[in-house]
Design an enzyme around this catalytic site. Structure first.
Site, PDB file in Angstrom:
ATOM      1  N   ASN A 130      -2.649  -0.587   6.841  1.00 36.32           N
ATOM      2  CA  ASN A 130      -2.182  -1.897   7.302  1.00 36.32           C
ATOM      3  C   ASN A 130      -1.234  -2.565   6.300  1.00 36.32           C
ATOM      4  O   ASN A 130      -1.122  -3.785   6.265  1.00 36.32           O
ATOM      5  CB  ASN A 130      -3.386  -2.783   7.651  1.00 36.32           C
ATOM      6  CG  ASN A 130      -4.309  -2.977   6.464  1.00 36.32           C
ATOM      7  OD1 ASN A 130      -4.010  -2.523   5.365  1.00 36.32           O
ATOM      8  ND2 ASN A 130      -5.411  -3.654   6.666  1.00 36.32           N
ATOM      9  N   GLU A 145      -9.218  -9.897  -8.926  1.00 34.39           N
ATOM     10  CA  GLU A 145      -8.187  -8.898  -8.598  1.00 34.39           C
ATOM     11  C   GLU A 145      -6.971  -9.023  -9.527  1.00 34.39           C
ATOM     12  O   GLU A 145      -6.397  -8.009  -9.933  1.00 34.39           O
ATOM     13  CB  GLU A 145      -7.775  -9.049  -7.132  1.00 34.39           C
ATOM     14  CG  GLU A 145      -8.907  -8.659  -6.186  1.00 34.39           C
ATOM     15  CD  GLU A 145      -8.581  -8.848  -4.718  1.00 34.39           C
ATOM     16  OE1 GLU A 145      -9.412  -8.444  -3.876  1.00 34.39           O
ATOM     17  OE2 GLU A 145      -7.504  -9.387  -4.396  1.00 34.39           O
ATOM     18  N   TYR A 181     -12.067  -1.824  -5.020  1.00 35.82           N
ATOM     19  CA  TYR A 181     -12.709  -2.085  -3.725  1.00 35.82           C
ATOM     20  C   TYR A 181     -14.239  -2.022  -3.813  1.00 35.82           C
ATOM     21  O   TYR A 181     -14.897  -1.789  -2.801  1.00 35.82           O
ATOM     22  CB  TYR A 181     -12.208  -1.090  -2.683  1.00 35.82           C
ATOM     23  CG  TYR A 181     -10.851  -1.450  -2.094  1.00 35.82           C
ATOM     24  CD1 TYR A 181     -10.678  -2.603  -1.338  1.00 35.82           C
ATOM     25  CD2 TYR A 181      -9.751  -0.620  -2.265  1.00 35.82           C
ATOM     26  CE1 TYR A 181      -9.444  -2.938  -0.788  1.00 35.82           C
ATOM     27  CE2 TYR A 181      -8.509  -0.944  -1.712  1.00 35.82           C
ATOM     28  CZ  TYR A 181      -8.369  -2.105  -0.973  1.00 35.82           C
ATOM     29  OH  TYR A 181      -7.157  -2.431  -0.420  1.00 35.82           O
ATOM     30  N   LYS A 210       0.827  -1.217   0.000  1.00 36.94           N
ATOM     31  CA  LYS A 210       0.000   0.000   0.000  1.00 36.94           C
ATOM     32  C   LYS A 210       0.862   1.269   0.000  1.00 36.94           C
ATOM     33  O   LYS A 210       2.057   1.211   0.284  1.00 36.94           O
ATOM     34  CB  LYS A 210      -0.974  -0.084   1.178  1.00 36.94           C
ATOM     35  CG  LYS A 210      -1.961  -1.257   1.027  1.00 36.94           C
ATOM     36  CD  LYS A 210      -3.031  -1.278   2.120  1.00 36.94           C
ATOM     37  CE  LYS A 210      -4.014  -2.417   1.885  1.00 36.94           C
ATOM     38  NZ  LYS A 210      -5.130  -2.409   2.873  1.00 36.94           N
ATOM     39  N   HIS A 256      -2.270  -5.722   1.023  1.00 35.42           N
ATOM     40  CA  HIS A 256      -3.542  -6.346   0.650  1.00 35.42           C
ATOM     41  C   HIS A 256      -3.261  -7.776   0.209  1.00 35.42           C
ATOM     42  O   HIS A 256      -2.205  -8.050  -0.374  1.00 35.42           O
ATOM     43  CB  HIS A 256      -4.175  -5.583  -0.520  1.00 35.42           C
ATOM     44  CG  HIS A 256      -5.325  -6.319  -1.143  1.00 35.42           C
ATOM     45  ND1 HIS A 256      -6.601  -6.217  -0.648  1.00 35.42           N
ATOM     46  CD2 HIS A 256      -5.374  -7.201  -2.175  1.00 35.42           C
ATOM     47  CE1 HIS A 256      -7.401  -7.017  -1.365  1.00 35.42           C
ATOM     48  NE2 HIS A 256      -6.675  -7.619  -2.300  1.00 35.42           N
TER      49      HIS A 256
HETATM   50  P1  GDP Z   1      -8.556  -7.247   4.547  1.00 37.15           P
HETATM   51  O1  GDP Z   1      -9.129  -8.349   3.676  1.00 37.15           O
HETATM   52  O2  GDP Z   1      -7.876  -7.770   5.785  1.00 37.15           O
HETATM   53  O3  GDP Z   1      -7.677  -6.277   3.784  1.00 37.15           O
HETATM   54  O4  GDP Z   1      -9.780  -6.397   5.117  1.00 37.15           O
HETATM   55  P2  GDP Z   1     -11.166  -5.920   4.442  1.00 37.15           P
HETATM   56  O5  GDP Z   1     -11.365  -6.585   3.104  1.00 37.15           O
HETATM   57  O6  GDP Z   1     -12.228  -6.050   5.474  1.00 37.15           O
HETATM   58  O7  GDP Z   1     -10.939  -4.353   4.228  1.00 37.15           O
HETATM   59  C1  GDP Z   1     -10.221  -3.850   3.119  1.00 37.15           C
HETATM   60  C2  GDP Z   1      -9.310  -2.738   3.610  1.00 37.15           C
HETATM   61  O8  GDP Z   1     -10.113  -1.670   4.128  1.00 37.15           O
HETATM   62  C3  GDP Z   1      -8.408  -3.106   4.788  1.00 37.15           C
HETATM   63  O9  GDP Z   1      -7.232  -3.773   4.411  1.00 37.15           O
HETATM   64  C4  GDP Z   1      -8.120  -1.757   5.400  1.00 37.15           C
HETATM   65  O10 GDP Z   1      -7.120  -1.032   4.666  1.00 37.15           O
HETATM   66  C5  GDP Z   1      -9.459  -1.053   5.231  1.00 37.15           C
HETATM   67  N1  GDP Z   1     -10.337  -1.218   6.408  1.00 37.15           N
HETATM   68  C6  GDP Z   1     -10.922  -2.365   6.871  1.00 37.15           C
HETATM   69  N2  GDP Z   1     -11.670  -2.141   7.958  1.00 37.15           N
HETATM   70  C7  GDP Z   1     -11.570  -0.806   8.205  1.00 37.15           C
HETATM   71  C8  GDP Z   1     -12.140   0.068   9.204  1.00 37.15           C
HETATM   72  O11 GDP Z   1     -12.892  -0.367  10.083  1.00 37.15           O
HETATM   73  N3  GDP Z   1     -11.803   1.383   9.105  1.00 37.15           N
HETATM   74  C9  GDP Z   1     -10.978   1.892   8.132  1.00 37.15           C
HETATM   75  N4  GDP Z   1     -10.704   3.215   8.124  1.00 37.15           N
HETATM   76  N5  GDP Z   1     -10.431   1.099   7.177  1.00 37.15           N
HETATM   77  C10 GDP Z   1     -10.717  -0.208   7.214  1.00 37.15           C
END
Ligand code: GDP
Length: 139
Positions: free
Chosen positions: A114, A128, A51, A11, A117
């Protein structure tokens, strides 16, 4: 277990913070083979398309803005059980909850910032990978 392909993205803040080499080194050490890679500076609409499954989530606008703030390194990784294994090496979405030794625990700054991805299932991996690479770009 079958050989699988998965998509990973380093990222923007991790690329800007010069963590790219350390993360790639870690992935190779975990036996992932890089079969495609490119540096991309996403537009807002490209980030929103990637996304799209999250468009109803409250963090969608913040997430897509974050993903456009600088170049990202997008890679296709190949390995046995790659999808599940990459998720394990990455750690939980929230670095504060991630297990010791995971990439997100080591380098992540918040649930949003974080670091990496990783595709979460075979269908998402296919979508993807196709979002970023055509067949000629995968070695
Ligand atoms: P991943 O599969 O672990 O990447 O998580 P998700 O698919 O649920 O979310 C996609 C991305 O959105 C995550 O990697 C984070 O960068 C972001 N994200 C997820 N949950 C949150 C949240 O509660 N708040 C914010 N600000 N960003 C989030």
């Amino acid at each position: 277990m079958a050989i699988e392909r998965t998509l990973t993205i380093i990222k923007p803040d991790a690329v800007a913070g010069k963590l790219t080499g350390r993360i790639v080194e870690r992935l190779e050490r975990e036996n992932f083979r890089i079969i495609a890679a490119k540096l991309v500076h996403l537009t807002q609409s490209q980030a929103e398309g990637f996304y799209a499954v999250h468009r109803e989530r409250p963090f969608f606008s913040s997430l897509t803005k974050y993903m456009t703030e600088g170049p990202v390194l997008v890679m296709v990784l190949e390995a046995e059980d790659a999808i599940r294994r990459l998720r394990t090496v990455m750690g939980a979405t929230d670095p504060a909850q991630a297990a010791e030794g995971t990439i997100r625990k080591q380098y992540g700054r918040s649930i949003e910032r974080n670091v990496v991805h990783g595709s979460d299932a075979p269908e998402t991996a296919r979508f993807e990978i196709g979002y970023f690479f055509n067949a000629l770009e995968i070695a």
